[in-house]
Design an enzyme around this catalytic site. Structure first.
Site, mmCIF file in Angstrom:
data_model
loop_
_atom_site.group_PDB
_atom_site.id
_atom_site.type_symbol
_atom_site.label_atom_id
_atom_site.label_comp_id
_atom_site.label_asym_id
_atom_site.label_seq_id
_atom_site.Cartn_x
_atom_site.Cartn_y
_atom_site.Cartn_z
ATOM 1 C CB THR A 65 -11.346 8.718 9.508
ATOM 2 O OG1 THR A 65 -10.514 7.693 8.961
ATOM 3 C CG2 THR A 65 -11.319 9.933 8.607
ATOM 4 N NE ARG A 114 6.278 2.596 16.199
ATOM 5 C CZ ARG A 114 5.108 2.902 16.716
ATOM 6 N NH1 ARG A 114 3.995 2.579 16.078
ATOM 7 N NH2 ARG A 114 5.037 3.532 17.870
ATOM 8 C CB THR A 133 -3.682 -3.592 6.809
ATOM 9 O OG1 THR A 133 -2.493 -2.821 6.629
ATOM 10 C CG2 THR A 133 -3.522 -4.499 8.003
ATOM 11 C CG HIS A 157 -10.367 3.393 7.147
ATOM 12 N ND1 HIS A 157 -11.430 2.656 6.656
ATOM 13 C CD2 HIS A 157 -9.275 3.001 6.447
ATOM 14 C CE1 HIS A 157 -10.991 1.843 5.710
ATOM 15 N NE2 HIS A 157 -9.692 2.033 5.561
ATOM 16 C CE1 TYR A 202 -4.014 2.007 0.203
ATOM 17 C CE2 TYR A 202 -2.775 3.266 1.817
ATOM 18 C CZ TYR A 202 -3.849 3.143 0.975
ATOM 19 O OH TYR A 202 -4.770 4.143 0.902
ATOM 20 C CD GLU A 226 -8.242 -5.128 1.282
ATOM 21 O OE1 GLU A 226 -9.287 -4.452 1.198
ATOM 22 O OE2 GLU A 226 -7.160 -4.654 1.711
#
Length: 146
Positions: A75, A115, A45, A77, A13, A47
């Site tokens: 949001t 990270r 992520t 989400h 992504y 899927e």
């Protein structure tokens, strides 16, 4: 004994950063005696559990390494995706799938980059899969005595 087979289920992504995460994972896996295959999820992520479930039903692997990047936005989400993935991973564990969670989340792109670069989350996921495969092999090779 045959080498265990690992499926890396990788979301691209955030393309450049996701490629770096995959590169780190593949370099770390060289330290282990595994065969591996990479399945690229050309979505996010959310899927990843569907892909893992499909493989486990059709062409099972000894272990699964989900890799993805999840950036918290303004949001809800982010929370929705994490809740879905968490519930799926819990069910996978209860169903006996060997899974290490290499999904990295962060509240900002800077922290996400940091990270990914430190590689700790990927190493923790590999360690989890490695331990669980060795654990299952050790338990499956024990002979029950009457």
């Amino acid at each position: 004994m045959q080498k265990p087979n690992i499926l890396i289920v990788w979301s691209n992504y955030y393309k450049d950063l996701a490629e770096r995460q995959l590169e780190i994972c593949l370099n770390k896996l060289k330290q282990y005696d595994y065969n591996y295959q990479v399945e690229t999820v050309e979505a996010g992520t959310y899927e990843i559990p569907t892909v893992i479930q499909h493989y486990h039903r059709v062409n099972p692997f000894d272990g699964y390494l989900p890799l993805s990047l999840l950036l918290k936005g303004s949001t809800d989400h982010y929370e929705f995706i994490w809740e879905h993935v968490k519930e799926c991973f819990i069910q996978f564990a209860l169903d006996g799938l060997t899974l290490g969670n290499g999904i990295i989340s962060a509240p900002s792109m800077d922290i996400l980059c940091e990270r990914v670069e430190n590689g700790e989350r990927v190493q923790e996921a590999i360690n989890a899969v490695d331990y669980l495969i060795r654990f299952k092999n050790r338990k499956n090779n024990k002979v029950a005595y009457a």
